[in-house]
Design a protein around this motif. Structure first.
Motif, PDB file in Angstrom:
ATOM      1  N   ARG A  15      27.891  40.431  45.031  1.00  0.00           N
ATOM      2  CA  ARG A  15      26.581  40.500  45.466  1.00  0.00           C
ATOM      3  C   ARG A  15      26.193  40.828  46.694  1.00  0.00           C
ATOM      4  NH1 ARG A  15      26.158  36.009  41.830  1.00  0.00           N
ATOM      5  NH2 ARG A  15      25.667  34.614  43.492  1.00  0.00           N
ATOM      6  N   ARG A  16      26.854  40.196  47.767  1.00  0.00           N
ATOM      7  CA  ARG A  16      26.596  40.489  48.883  1.00  0.00           C
ATOM      8  C   ARG A  16      27.166  41.985  49.436  1.00  0.00           C
ATOM      9  NH1 ARG A  16      24.969  35.969  52.315  1.00  0.00           N
ATOM     10  NH2 ARG A  16      23.531  34.819  50.839  1.00  0.00           N
ATOM     11  N   THR A  17      28.457  42.247  48.848  1.00  0.00           N
ATOM     12  CA  THR A  17      28.870  43.545  49.215  1.00  0.00           C
ATOM     13  C   THR A  17      28.034  44.628  48.558  1.00  0.00           C
ATOM     14  OG1 THR A  17      31.139  43.011  49.057  1.00  0.00           O
ATOM     15  CG2 THR A  17      30.988  45.191  48.691  1.00  0.00           C
ATOM     16  N   LEU A  18      27.172  44.616  47.562  1.00  0.00           N
ATOM     17  CA  LEU A  18      26.608  45.763  46.905  1.00  0.00           C
ATOM     18  C   LEU A  18      25.267  45.606  47.886  1.00  0.00           C
ATOM     19  CD1 LEU A  18      26.571  44.811  42.911  1.00  0.00           C
ATOM     20  CD2 LEU A  18      27.251  46.653  44.251  1.00  0.00           C
ATOM     21  N   GLU A  19      24.784  44.538  48.412  1.00  0.00           N
ATOM     22  CA  GLU A  19      23.649  44.602  49.286  1.00  0.00           C
ATOM     23  C   GLU A  19      23.929  45.163  50.430  1.00  0.00           C
ATOM     24  OE1 GLU A  19      22.159  40.664  49.938  1.00  0.00           O
ATOM     25  OE2 GLU A  19      21.663  40.395  47.929  1.00  0.00           O
ATOM     26  N   ALA A  20      25.164  45.041  51.110  1.00  0.00           N
ATOM     27  CA  ALA A  20      25.695  45.749  52.185  1.00  0.00           C
ATOM     28  C   ALA A  20      25.956  47.277  52.112  1.00  0.00           C
ATOM     29  CB  ALA A  20      26.811  45.087  52.911  1.00  0.00           C
ATOM     30  N   LEU A  21      26.017  47.619  50.780  1.00  0.00           N
ATOM     31  CA  LEU A  21      26.079  49.006  50.693  1.00  0.00           C
ATOM     32  C   LEU A  21      24.606  49.784  50.294  1.00  0.00           C
ATOM     33  CD1 LEU A  21      28.906  48.872  47.859  1.00  0.00           C
ATOM     34  CD2 LEU A  21      29.271  49.915  50.261  1.00  0.00           C
ATOM     35  N   GLY A  22      23.806  48.868  50.550  1.00  0.00           N
ATOM     36  CA  GLY A  22      22.354  49.484  50.252  1.00  0.00           C
ATOM     37  C   GLY A  22      21.824  49.472  48.836  1.00  0.00           C
ATOM     38  N   GLN A  27      20.545  50.284  38.779  1.00  0.00           N
ATOM     39  CA  GLN A  27      20.166  51.715  38.849  1.00  0.00           C
ATOM     40  C   GLN A  27      19.884  52.290  40.090  1.00  0.00           C
ATOM     41  OE1 GLN A  27      20.889  53.629  36.234  1.00  0.00           O
ATOM     42  NE2 GLN A  27      21.586  51.887  35.012  1.00  0.00           N
ATOM     43  N   ALA A  28      19.963  51.305  41.234  1.00  0.00           N
ATOM     44  CA  ALA A  28      19.819  51.947  42.635  1.00  0.00           C
ATOM     45  C   ALA A  28      20.704  52.921  43.139  1.00  0.00           C
ATOM     46  CB  ALA A  28      19.685  50.601  43.423  1.00  0.00           C
ATOM     47  N   SER A  29      20.279  54.178  43.789  1.00  0.00           N
ATOM     48  CA  SER A  29      21.196  54.962  44.386  1.00  0.00           C
ATOM     49  C   SER A  29      20.960  55.099  45.645  1.00  0.00           C
ATOM     50  CB  SER A  29      21.048  56.334  43.729  1.00  0.00           C
ATOM     51  OG  SER A  29      20.934  56.401  42.351  1.00  0.00           O
ATOM     52  N   VAL A  30      22.348  55.420  46.374  1.00  0.00           N
ATOM     53  CA  VAL A  30      22.312  55.536  47.988  1.00  0.00           C
ATOM     54  C   VAL A  30      23.405  56.557  48.209  1.00  0.00           C
ATOM     55  CG1 VAL A  30      24.039  53.800  48.175  1.00  0.00           C
ATOM     56  CG2 VAL A  30      22.190  54.176  50.102  1.00  0.00           C
ATOM     57  N   VAL A  31      22.816  57.329  49.501  1.00  0.00           N
ATOM     58  CA  VAL A  31      24.023  58.345  49.886  1.00  0.00           C
ATOM     59  C   VAL A  31      24.550  57.899  51.344  1.00  0.00           C
ATOM     60  CG1 VAL A  31      24.376  60.619  50.665  1.00  0.00           C
ATOM     61  CG2 VAL A  31      22.683  59.993  48.756  1.00  0.00           C
ATOM     62  N   GLN A  32      25.811  57.621  51.303  1.00  0.00           N
ATOM     63  CA  GLN A  32      26.538  57.142  52.582  1.00  0.00           C
ATOM     64  C   GLN A  32      27.691  58.272  53.050  1.00  0.00           C
ATOM     65  OE1 GLN A  32      27.665  53.142  52.487  1.00  0.00           O
ATOM     66  NE2 GLN A  32      25.596  52.392  52.412  1.00  0.00           N
ATOM     67  N   GLN A  33      27.771  58.145  54.320  1.00  0.00           N
ATOM     68  CA  GLN A  33      29.330  58.941  54.824  1.00  0.00           C
ATOM     69  C   GLN A  33      30.524  58.001  54.381  1.00  0.00           C
ATOM     70  OE1 GLN A  33      29.355  61.664  56.425  1.00  0.00           O
ATOM     71  NE2 GLN A  33      27.001  61.946  56.430  1.00  0.00           N
ATOM     72  N   ASP A  34      31.303  59.096  54.283  1.00  0.00           N
ATOM     73  CA  ASP A  34      32.674  58.345  53.639  1.00  0.00           C
ATOM     74  C   ASP A  34      33.171  57.829  55.149  1.00  0.00           C
ATOM     75  OD1 ASP A  34      34.927  57.833  52.441  1.00  0.00           O
ATOM     76  OD2 ASP A  34      35.750  59.825  52.781  1.00  0.00           O
ATOM     77  N   SER A  35      33.975  56.754  54.780  1.00  0.00           N
ATOM     78  CA  SER A  35      34.582  55.894  56.019  1.00  0.00           C
ATOM     79  C   SER A  35      35.819  55.006  55.225  1.00  0.00           C
ATOM     80  CB  SER A  35      33.815  55.157  56.921  1.00  0.00           C
ATOM     81  OG  SER A  35      33.231  54.092  56.361  1.00  0.00           O
ATOM     82  N   ALA A  36      36.504  54.594  56.073  1.00  0.00           N
ATOM     83  CA  ALA A  36      37.593  53.419  55.597  1.00  0.00           C
ATOM     84  C   ALA A  36      36.771  52.224  55.140  1.00  0.00           C
ATOM     85  CB  ALA A  36      38.719  53.401  56.543  1.00  0.00           C
ATOM     86  N   LEU A  42      33.779  49.506  48.160  1.00  0.00           N
ATOM     87  CA  LEU A  42      33.684  50.125  47.015  1.00  0.00           C
ATOM     88  C   LEU A  42      34.852  49.757  46.267  1.00  0.00           C
ATOM     89  CD1 LEU A  42      32.698  53.754  47.897  1.00  0.00           C
ATOM     90  CD2 LEU A  42      31.482  52.101  46.803  1.00  0.00           C
ATOM     91  N   LYS A  43      36.129  49.346  46.735  1.00  0.00           N
ATOM     92  CA  LYS A  43      37.289  49.122  46.052  1.00  0.00           C
ATOM     93  C   LYS A  43      36.904  47.373  45.474  1.00  0.00           C
ATOM     94  CE  LYS A  43      42.211  48.152  46.449  1.00  0.00           C
ATOM     95  NZ  LYS A  43      43.320  48.129  47.214  1.00  0.00           N
ATOM     96  N   GLN A  44      36.007  46.670  46.240  1.00  0.00           N
ATOM     97  CA  GLN A  44      35.753  45.365  45.719  1.00  0.00           C
ATOM     98  C   GLN A  44      34.681  45.227  44.610  1.00  0.00           C
ATOM     99  OE1 GLN A  44      37.275  42.411  46.818  1.00  0.00           O
ATOM    100  NE2 GLN A  44      38.575  43.911  48.067  1.00  0.00           N
ATOM    101  N   VAL A  45      33.884  46.400  44.608  1.00  0.00           N
ATOM    102  CA  VAL A  45      32.943  46.334  43.501  1.00  0.00           C
ATOM    103  C   VAL A  45      32.936  47.635  42.564  1.00  0.00           C
ATOM    104  CG1 VAL A  45      31.218  44.859  44.711  1.00  0.00           C
ATOM    105  CG2 VAL A  45      31.281  47.413  45.029  1.00  0.00           C
TER     106      VAL A  45
END
Length: 56
Positions: A15-22, A27-36, A42-45
């Motif tokens: 749940r915290r990882t999803l919040e950190a991702l925005g 059904q929420a969507s977000v656009v982010q730059q690719d990084s390590a 993303l691997k965790q969720v």
């Protein structure tokens, strides 16, 4: 990326990882730059989100 499954019933870390991702709700969507670090989160969720590439 888009959240396709709810975090209800999953661990607090997911749940915290999803919040950190925005992704605050189902059904929420977000656009982010690719990084390590983003790929590690993303691997965790990966079973809760759908990731698509966006052409700029």
């Amino acid at each position: 990326m888009k959240q396709v499954r709810s975090a209800i019933g999953h661990s607090w870390r997911m749940r915290r990882t999803l919040e950190a991702l925005g992704l605050r709700h189902h059904q929420a969507s977000v656009v982010q730059q690719d990084s390590a670090s983003l790929r590690g989160q993303l691997k965790q969720v990966r079973h809760l989100v759908l990731v698509t590439a966006v052409e700029e």
